[in-house]
Motif scaffolding. Structure first.
Motif, PDB file in Angstrom:
ATOM      1  N   GLY A   1       0.844  -1.185   0.000  1.00  0.00           N
ATOM      2  CA  GLY A   1       0.000   0.000   0.000  1.00  0.00           C
ATOM      3  C   GLY A   1       0.880   1.235   0.000  1.00  0.00           C
ATOM      4  O   GLY A   1       2.073   1.173  -0.315  1.00  0.00           O
TER       5      GLY A   1
ATOM      6  N   VAL B   1      -5.633   5.290   5.371  1.00  0.00           N
ATOM      7  CA  VAL B   1      -5.107   3.969   5.699  1.00  0.00           C
ATOM      8  C   VAL B   1      -5.568   3.602   7.107  1.00  0.00           C
ATOM      9  O   VAL B   1      -5.323   4.359   8.053  1.00  0.00           O
ATOM     10  CB  VAL B   1      -3.563   3.949   5.620  1.00  0.00           C
ATOM     11  CG1 VAL B   1      -3.015   2.613   6.120  1.00  0.00           C
ATOM     12  CG2 VAL B   1      -3.094   4.212   4.191  1.00  0.00           C
TER      13      VAL B   1
ATOM     14  N   TYR C   1      -5.453  -0.957   3.728  1.00  0.00           N
ATOM     15  CA  TYR C   1      -5.905   0.034   2.752  1.00  0.00           C
ATOM     16  C   TYR C   1      -6.885  -0.542   1.733  1.00  0.00           C
ATOM     17  O   TYR C   1      -7.852   0.138   1.351  1.00  0.00           O
ATOM     18  CB  TYR C   1      -4.680   0.604   2.037  1.00  0.00           C
ATOM     19  CG  TYR C   1      -4.946   1.723   1.075  1.00  0.00           C
ATOM     20  CD1 TYR C   1      -5.542   2.909   1.500  1.00  0.00           C
ATOM     21  CD2 TYR C   1      -4.573   1.627  -0.256  1.00  0.00           C
ATOM     22  CE1 TYR C   1      -5.769   3.956   0.611  1.00  0.00           C
ATOM     23  CE2 TYR C   1      -4.798   2.663  -1.147  1.00  0.00           C
ATOM     24  CZ  TYR C   1      -5.390   3.822  -0.711  1.00  0.00           C
ATOM     25  OH  TYR C   1      -5.607   4.850  -1.592  1.00  0.00           O
TER      26      TYR C   1
END
Length: 239
Positions: free
Chosen positions: A172, A199, A236
């Motif tokens: 991510g 996130v 995420y």
């Protein structure tokens, strides 16, 4: 072998493998970065200038590996690039550049390595959460990562014949020069804060965290892991 191993996630992976005692070949396109990476990694590292989208340069790379090592136990296809552009602003040059490095470089980087891959070798393709969760302006980049994910699935079907396993490691948002370079000058702090807000873990990932996952995929501990995509992303892609 770590392609694109001179900075960010690639350098972190190369560093971890060196720490574990491996001889590591790292590639890059800029000689100054290659020299700096090898100086940091030490005598177990071999730096090679190579544009993975150039098949002649890939041939030269693997000729060198044949002479110096004779085999590849772990191949990390990490070299990649991203140029943000939303639909309407995408140029042919951006499209061709990203697909040449991110897709062509992976396909032929793996194919040309096959004669050197040792039995049970681990092939790790660095993907991206953008293949599953597109970010604005990153649609072409995300498409390249979706393409290599599909190639990995196809190659898994031939695992017995090929003699190696292949997995995709998809980070991510990670604190790398590549990610921070996407932000406009003077806007990096706001850019980082934006990701911290979306996130679930509340922060960016660190390259060393991606390297830890790569080390696990490379090890015998993951000998039965084949065809997987691991999202190392703080949640995420889950929300």
């Amino acid at each position: 072998m770590v392609t694109g191993g001179t900075s960010g996630i690639g350098l972190a992976i190369a560093r971890r493998f060196v720490t574990e005692g491996a001889q590591v070949f790292v590639t890059g396109r800029r000689q100054a970065r290659i020299d700096a990476a090898v100086a940091e990694l030490g005598p177990q590292a071999v730096g090679v200038r190579c544009d993975v989208g150039n098949l002649a340069e890939l041939d030269a790379l693997y000729e060198l590996v044949t002479r110096r090592a004779g085999r590849i136990d772990v191949l990390v296809a990490n070299a990649g690039g991203a140029e943000p552009a939303v639909l309407g602003d995408i140029t042919q040059e951006q499209f061709d550049s990203m697909f040449a490095t991110n897709v062509k470089g992976v396909v032929f980087g793996v194919q040309k390595a096959m004669p050197l891959l040792s039995p049970g070798a681990s092939v790790i393709i660095i993907g991206s959460t953008t293949s599953a969760r597109p970010d604005r302006g990153m649609e072409v980049y995300g498409a390249t990562k979706a393409a290599v994910r599909n190639f990995a699935r196809s190659w898994t079907l031939n695992a017995r014949e090929n003699g190696f396993r292949v997995n995709v490691l998809s980070p991510g948002p990670t604190r790398t020069p590549g990610l921070l370079g996407v932000a406009a000058e003077g806007e990096q702090e706001a850019f980082v804060k934006m990701f911290e807000n979306v996130v679930p873990a509340g922060r960016l990932g660190e390259p060393d965290e991606i390297a830890s996952a790569a080390l696990l995929l490379a090890s015998d501990t993951a000998a039965f892991v084949n065809g997987a995509e691991w999202f190392i992303d703080g949640g995420y892609t889950s929300v």
